[in-house]
Design a protein around this motif. Sequence first.
Motif, PDB file in Angstrom:
ATOM      1  N   LEU A  21      40.738  43.341  54.989  1.00 60.29           N
ATOM      2  CA  LEU A  21      38.947  42.494  55.716  1.00 60.29           C
ATOM      3  C   LEU A  21      38.954  41.243  54.205  1.00 60.29           C
ATOM      4  O   LEU A  21      38.708  39.956  54.231  1.00 60.29           O
ATOM      5  CB  LEU A  21      38.215  43.140  55.358  1.00 60.29           C
ATOM      6  N   MET A  22      39.484  41.631  53.410  1.00 55.78           N
ATOM      7  CA  MET A  22      39.646  40.807  51.807  1.00 55.78           C
ATOM      8  C   MET A  22      40.469  39.813  51.737  1.00 55.78           C
ATOM      9  O   MET A  22      39.697  38.525  51.785  1.00 55.78           O
ATOM     10  CB  MET A  22      39.857  41.515  50.750  1.00 55.78           C
ATOM     11  N   PHE A 116      40.817  34.153  38.308  1.00 54.65           N
ATOM     12  CA  PHE A 116      41.042  34.661  39.825  1.00 54.65           C
ATOM     13  C   PHE A 116      40.496  35.925  40.149  1.00 54.65           C
ATOM     14  O   PHE A 116      40.668  36.043  40.876  1.00 54.65           O
ATOM     15  CB  PHE A 116      42.114  34.535  40.642  1.00 54.65           C
ATOM     16  N   SER A 117      39.934  36.611  39.123  1.00 54.39           N
ATOM     17  CA  SER A 117      39.532  37.838  39.216  1.00 54.39           C
ATOM     18  C   SER A 117      38.211  37.865  40.180  1.00 54.39           C
ATOM     19  O   SER A 117      37.430  37.205  39.620  1.00 54.39           O
ATOM     20  CB  SER A 117      39.331  38.685  38.214  1.00 54.39           C
ATOM     21  N   PHE A 118      37.417  38.921  40.952  1.00 53.38           N
ATOM     22  CA  PHE A 118      36.202  38.857  41.334  1.00 53.38           C
ATOM     23  C   PHE A 118      35.070  39.877  40.762  1.00 53.38           C
ATOM     24  O   PHE A 118      34.600  39.431  41.306  1.00 53.38           O
ATOM     25  CB  PHE A 118      36.149  39.743  43.057  1.00 53.38           C
ATOM     26  N   ALA A 229      45.922  35.919  45.395  1.00 52.26           N
ATOM     27  CA  ALA A 229      46.261  34.865  44.063  1.00 52.26           C
ATOM     28  C   ALA A 229      46.535  35.832  42.768  1.00 52.26           C
ATOM     29  O   ALA A 229      47.926  35.027  42.300  1.00 52.26           O
ATOM     30  CB  ALA A 229      46.118  33.442  43.905  1.00 52.26           C
ATOM     31  N   ASN A 230      46.143  36.653  42.547  1.00 49.81           N
ATOM     32  CA  ASN A 230      46.538  36.304  41.662  1.00 49.81           C
ATOM     33  C   ASN A 230      46.870  38.046  41.174  1.00 49.81           C
ATOM     34  O   ASN A 230      47.514  38.849  40.494  1.00 49.81           O
ATOM     35  CB  ASN A 230      44.599  36.978  40.219  1.00 49.81           C
ATOM     36  N   VAL A 231      47.921  38.517  42.293  1.00 51.18           N
ATOM     37  CA  VAL A 231      48.725  39.678  42.300  1.00 51.18           C
ATOM     38  C   VAL A 231      47.434  41.338  42.359  1.00 51.18           C
ATOM     39  O   VAL A 231      48.326  41.658  41.389  1.00 51.18           O
ATOM     40  CB  VAL A 231      49.842  38.938  42.870  1.00 51.18           C
ATOM     41  N   GLY A 232      46.518  40.963  42.507  1.00 55.88           N
ATOM     42  CA  GLY A 232      45.556  41.877  41.785  1.00 55.88           C
ATOM     43  C   GLY A 232      44.379  41.099  41.239  1.00 55.88           C
ATOM     44  O   GLY A 232      43.804  40.272  41.913  1.00 55.88           O
ATOM     45  N   GLY A 233      42.542  41.969  41.293  1.00 57.07           N
ATOM     46  CA  GLY A 233      42.163  41.613  40.326  1.00 57.07           C
ATOM     47  C   GLY A 233      40.722  41.502  41.064  1.00 57.07           C
ATOM     48  O   GLY A 233      39.991  40.413  41.275  1.00 57.07           O
ATOM     49  N   ASN A 234      41.217  41.974  42.435  1.00 54.40           N
ATOM     50  CA  ASN A 234      40.145  41.667  43.656  1.00 54.40           C
ATOM     51  C   ASN A 234      39.584  42.933  44.549  1.00 54.40           C
ATOM     52  O   ASN A 234      39.055  42.446  45.372  1.00 54.40           O
ATOM     53  CB  ASN A 234      40.325  40.395  45.220  1.00 54.40           C
ATOM     54  N   ARG A 254      38.413  47.963  37.776  1.00 55.14           N
ATOM     55  CA  ARG A 254      39.260  46.980  38.107  1.00 55.14           C
ATOM     56  C   ARG A 254      40.812  46.930  38.351  1.00 55.14           C
ATOM     57  O   ARG A 254      41.071  46.828  37.630  1.00 55.14           O
ATOM     58  CB  ARG A 254      38.760  46.019  37.781  1.00 55.14           C
ATOM     59  N   VAL A 255      41.753  46.903  40.030  1.00 56.38           N
ATOM     60  CA  VAL A 255      42.702  46.542  39.747  1.00 56.38           C
ATOM     61  C   VAL A 255      43.430  45.528  39.208  1.00 56.38           C
ATOM     62  O   VAL A 255      42.806  44.070  39.028  1.00 56.38           O
ATOM     63  CB  VAL A 255      43.171  46.561  41.104  1.00 56.38           C
TER      64      VAL A 255
END
Length: 320
Positions: A21-22, A116-118, A229-234, A254-255
Motif C-alpha cells: 500500500l505504501m 525523505f522520512s515520513f 527512496a530512503n531504504v527505510g524511514g517510511n 520509526r524504521v
Amino acid sequence: MRVALRLASVPLAALLLAAILMSRGLEREVPPRPAAAEATGRLHPIGVLRPMAVEERRRALGERIFADPRLSGDGSRACASCHDLRTNGATANRRDLGLDGQELPLNTATVFNAAFSFRFGWEGSTRSLEAHAETLLRSPAIMGASPDMVVKRLSADPFAVAAFYEAYRRPPDKEALLDALGAYQRSLVTPGSPFDRWLAGEAEAITPEEQAGYALFRSVGCTACHQGANVGGNLFQRHGIFHALATPEPQILRVPSLRNVAVTAPYFHDGSAATLEEAVRGMGLAQLNLVLDDGQIASIIAFLRTLTGSYRGTPLASPP
C-alpha cells in the motif's frame, strides 16, 4: 537522527500488505524506472521522488543558522555540533552528551537524507522538519532554548537581520527561523551511491558479490521494512520481536533509513551495536529469528556498503 538496522517484527502478511500500500502511494510520483530498478521492487534512487526545489537564499541562511551556537540556551552548541556534515552527518558516539553532561537517551541519527522520512526522531513524534527543529530547540537536554530566544538573539545582529530580509523580506521571526532550518535540511541529500547508479541502469556499478548480498537482503525479508527512496524511514516497527535487541524502550520506533549505513556506526536507537557486523547479526536474530552465518553477514554488508552516497561531490565517510 542516526541510521540503524530494523527488520520485520509483525506477521509477514501484514508487513507485506502495508509495504504494498505504501509503495503504491509512492509510485504515483515516479517516472518509469529502468530494468534494474524494476528488479528491486520498492526501492528507488535518491532524488527520484519529489525533487526538492529549495530557494537558495533561504537554504543558505539555514546553513548559517545550523552552525550557529546561538541556537542553544547557553551558547555552547549548534545543530552542527552533533551533526558533522564533513563526515557522516552525525557523530561516532554511542550517545551524545546533553547540556547537563549526561548521555542522551537515544543515539544521534544522521541528518543526511532525513527529509525523505515520513516522520522525524526515533519515535517519529514530529511530522515536519520545522516541527522537529522546534522540538529540539525546546529540549532542555539537547538545546535548552526556544525559537523566541533564538530570534531575539539574531534580531540583535545586523548581519543576521540583513540575511533574513534578503531571504524573507522581513526581520527574523519564528516561522522564518524554522523554515530556513527546514530548507537547509532538505538540501542534505546524498545521491550517487553505487546502488543508485545500478538502479539507474549502470550494470557494473555494483559487483556480482554485492548483487548477491542484495538478493539475500531481499530474500530474508529486510525489504519488508527497508524500502522506498530512503531504504527505510517510511513506517513504524516494533523491535526485539523474537529476541531482545538493544534497550527495550521505546518499543515502537520509526524504521531508520539504511542510506550511508556503512559509515554511521554505532547502530540502533541506543547505539549498542558498535559494528555493522554486530548490527546485522543482531537484527537477523531479533527481528527474523534467523541465525545468520558469517558468510551471509558478509554478503549483506557488501550490499549495504553500496548505499554510501556523496554530499557536494564527496563520498560520506566515518568520523575519525
